[in-house]
Write a protein that holds these residues in place. Structure first.
Motif, PDB file in Angstrom:
ATOM      1  N   GLU A 131      56.885  38.862  37.355  1.00  0.00           N
ATOM      2  CA  GLU A 131      57.933  38.918  36.326  1.00  0.00           C
ATOM      3  C   GLU A 131      57.453  38.409  34.969  1.00  0.00           C
ATOM      4  O   GLU A 131      57.998  38.767  33.929  1.00  0.00           O
ATOM      5  CB  GLU A 131      59.151  38.111  36.788  1.00  0.00           C
ATOM      6  N   GLU A 132      56.426  37.562  34.992  1.00  0.00           N
ATOM      7  CA  GLU A 132      55.897  37.008  33.741  1.00  0.00           C
ATOM      8  C   GLU A 132      54.734  37.835  33.182  1.00  0.00           C
ATOM      9  O   GLU A 132      54.142  37.470  32.167  1.00  0.00           O
ATOM     10  CB  GLU A 132      55.467  35.561  33.967  1.00  0.00           C
ATOM     11  N   GLY A 133      54.413  38.909  33.869  1.00  0.00           N
ATOM     12  CA  GLY A 133      53.340  39.781  33.387  1.00  0.00           C
ATOM     13  C   GLY A 133      51.956  39.401  33.865  1.00  0.00           C
ATOM     14  O   GLY A 133      50.961  39.976  33.397  1.00  0.00           O
ATOM     15  N   ASN A 134      51.865  38.437  34.781  1.00  0.00           N
ATOM     16  CA  ASN A 134      50.558  38.045  35.317  1.00  0.00           C
ATOM     17  C   ASN A 134      50.123  39.019  36.411  1.00  0.00           C
ATOM     18  O   ASN A 134      50.950  39.460  37.226  1.00  0.00           O
ATOM     19  CB  ASN A 134      50.628  36.633  35.900  1.00  0.00           C
ATOM     20  N   ASN A 135      48.850  39.328  36.434  1.00  0.00           N
ATOM     21  CA  ASN A 135      48.337  40.243  37.453  1.00  0.00           C
ATOM     22  C   ASN A 135      48.461  39.633  38.842  1.00  0.00           C
ATOM     23  O   ASN A 135      48.119  38.465  39.054  1.00  0.00           O
ATOM     24  CB  ASN A 135      46.870  40.571  37.180  1.00  0.00           C
ATOM     25  N   LEU A 136      48.934  40.443  39.790  1.00  0.00           N
ATOM     26  CA  LEU A 136      49.010  39.999  41.183  1.00  0.00           C
ATOM     27  C   LEU A 136      47.637  40.165  41.822  1.00  0.00           C
ATOM     28  O   LEU A 136      46.933  41.156  41.571  1.00  0.00           O
ATOM     29  CB  LEU A 136      50.043  40.821  41.951  1.00  0.00           C
ATOM     30  N   THR A 137      47.248  39.204  42.631  1.00  0.00           N
ATOM     31  CA  THR A 137      45.918  39.227  43.239  1.00  0.00           C
ATOM     32  C   THR A 137      45.969  38.939  44.734  1.00  0.00           C
ATOM     33  O   THR A 137      46.938  38.396  45.246  1.00  0.00           O
ATOM     34  CB  THR A 137      44.994  38.182  42.585  1.00  0.00           C
ATOM     35  N   ASP A 138      44.909  39.299  45.403  1.00  0.00           N
ATOM     36  CA  ASP A 138      44.705  38.949  46.804  1.00  0.00           C
ATOM     37  C   ASP A 138      43.293  38.375  46.932  1.00  0.00           C
ATOM     38  O   ASP A 138      42.323  39.130  47.071  1.00  0.00           O
ATOM     39  CB  ASP A 138      44.850  40.173  47.710  1.00  0.00           C
ATOM     40  N   PRO A 139      43.158  37.039  46.879  1.00  0.00           N
ATOM     41  CA  PRO A 139      41.828  36.410  46.931  1.00  0.00           C
ATOM     42  C   PRO A 139      41.059  36.717  48.216  1.00  0.00           C
ATOM     43  O   PRO A 139      39.836  36.575  48.250  1.00  0.00           O
ATOM     44  CB  PRO A 139      42.146  34.911  46.838  1.00  0.00           C
ATOM     45  N   THR A 140      41.757  37.171  49.266  1.00  0.00           N
ATOM     46  CA  THR A 140      41.057  37.512  50.512  1.00  0.00           C
ATOM     47  C   THR A 140      40.363  38.866  50.412  1.00  0.00           C
ATOM     48  O   THR A 140      39.525  39.214  51.245  1.00  0.00           O
ATOM     49  CB  THR A 140      42.032  37.549  51.703  1.00  0.00           C
ATOM     50  N   LEU A 141      40.737  39.652  49.407  1.00  0.00           N
ATOM     51  CA  LEU A 141      40.171  40.986  49.155  1.00  0.00           C
ATOM     52  C   LEU A 141      40.502  41.988  50.267  1.00  0.00           C
ATOM     53  O   LEU A 141      39.851  43.037  50.377  1.00  0.00           O
ATOM     54  CB  LEU A 141      38.640  40.911  48.977  1.00  0.00           C
ATOM     55  N   LYS A 142      41.522  41.691  51.080  1.00  0.00           N
ATOM     56  CA  LYS A 142      41.850  42.555  52.221  1.00  0.00           C
ATOM     57  C   LYS A 142      42.991  43.532  51.949  1.00  0.00           C
ATOM     58  O   LYS A 142      43.178  44.492  52.696  1.00  0.00           O
ATOM     59  CB  LYS A 142      42.177  41.694  53.437  1.00  0.00           C
ATOM     60  N   ASP A 143      43.761  43.285  50.911  1.00  0.00           N
ATOM     61  CA  ASP A 143      44.893  44.162  50.609  1.00  0.00           C
ATOM     62  C   ASP A 143      44.387  45.567  50.261  1.00  0.00           C
ATOM     63  O   ASP A 143      43.491  45.711  49.430  1.00  0.00           O
ATOM     64  CB  ASP A 143      45.701  43.591  49.433  1.00  0.00           C
ATOM     65  N   PRO A 144      44.925  46.617  50.899  1.00  0.00           N
ATOM     66  CA  PRO A 144      44.456  47.983  50.615  1.00  0.00           C
ATOM     67  C   PRO A 144      44.642  48.414  49.172  1.00  0.00           C
ATOM     68  O   PRO A 144      43.997  49.366  48.717  1.00  0.00           O
ATOM     69  CB  PRO A 144      45.280  48.847  51.574  1.00  0.00           C
TER      70      PRO A 144
END
Length: 222
Positions: A131-144
């Protein structure tokens, strides 16, 4: 290459592609010689057998214009064998960013292409944000939807047999080069790519350099 010449003496593996520094930069080549004296391995990738190839531990011949396939195979080798520098990739690249649903890659074309204008609408490639415009991340690198997984899927097409079929490079030599350069992902190791106008002055010059950058980022060499 983006290193200062005298940095080359500290490299463990040096890959020369699209360049011939032994002949064109003989004085600066001394720093490469110093690296070799310190135990570094020199790889020459070139359609021609040059003076640099003569100095190299490994010479790999490839068909002119097949650089992207050659490097793409190296990227795939690193990804498939999990030889990348995981901490570096997760923390210091955009590999963990999640890509929006509008992004696709089909039949060699990315989403957002306007055939009439011959250009892309790059908003179709945007990242997911909160909602604040920050990029969503997945530090595990597993998200497709992570950049990492999308990149892995993209480069999966560059399996070794396909690559050597395109480039004409000897398969055994190619695997040796992949292993040697991938070894620089280890902490305390450094690999560098030296390129020149054989790479840049080309219809796909920008994408050649982009492929080099992806490989080096995966290995933590930048």
């Amino acid at each position: 290459m983006t290193n200062h010449w005298n940095d080359l003496q500290y490299a463990n593996v040096l890959m020369v592609i699209g360049a011939n520094p032994a002949e064109n930069h003989p004085i600066s080549f001394r720093w490469i010689t110093k690296a070799i004296e310190n135990g570094a391995k020199l790889i020459s990738v070139d359609p021609r057998y040059t003076r640099t190839s003569q100095m190299a531990h490994t010479y790999a011949q490839l068909r002119s214009g097949t650089d992207i396939a050659f490097i793409g195979g190296m990227i795939n080798y690193v990804l498939e064998n999990e030889l990348y520098h995981k901490d570096y990739v997760a923390a210091f690249t955009n590999a963990a960013y999640l890509v929006g649903d509008s992004y696709t890659f089909e039949d060699g074309m990315f989403s957002g292409y306007d055939e009439a204008k011959r250009s892309y609408d790059k908003t179709k490639w945007s990242f997911q944000t909160d909602e604040e415009g920050n990029n969503l991340t997945d530090p595990t690198l597993k998200d497709p939807k992570s950049v990492f997984q999308i990149m892995k899927k993209h480069y999966a097409r560059y399996d070794i047999d396909t690559v050597v079929g395109i480039t004409g490079t000897d398969k055994k030599q190619y695997i040796e080069i992949c292993k040697a350069f991938a070894s620089t992902a280890a902490i305390g190791k450094a690999g560098t790519i030296l390129y020149a106008m054989g790479t840049t002055q080309h219809t796909t010059g920008s994408q050649n350099i982009r492929a080099y950058a992806i490989l080096q980022l995966l290995l933590g060499n930048i």
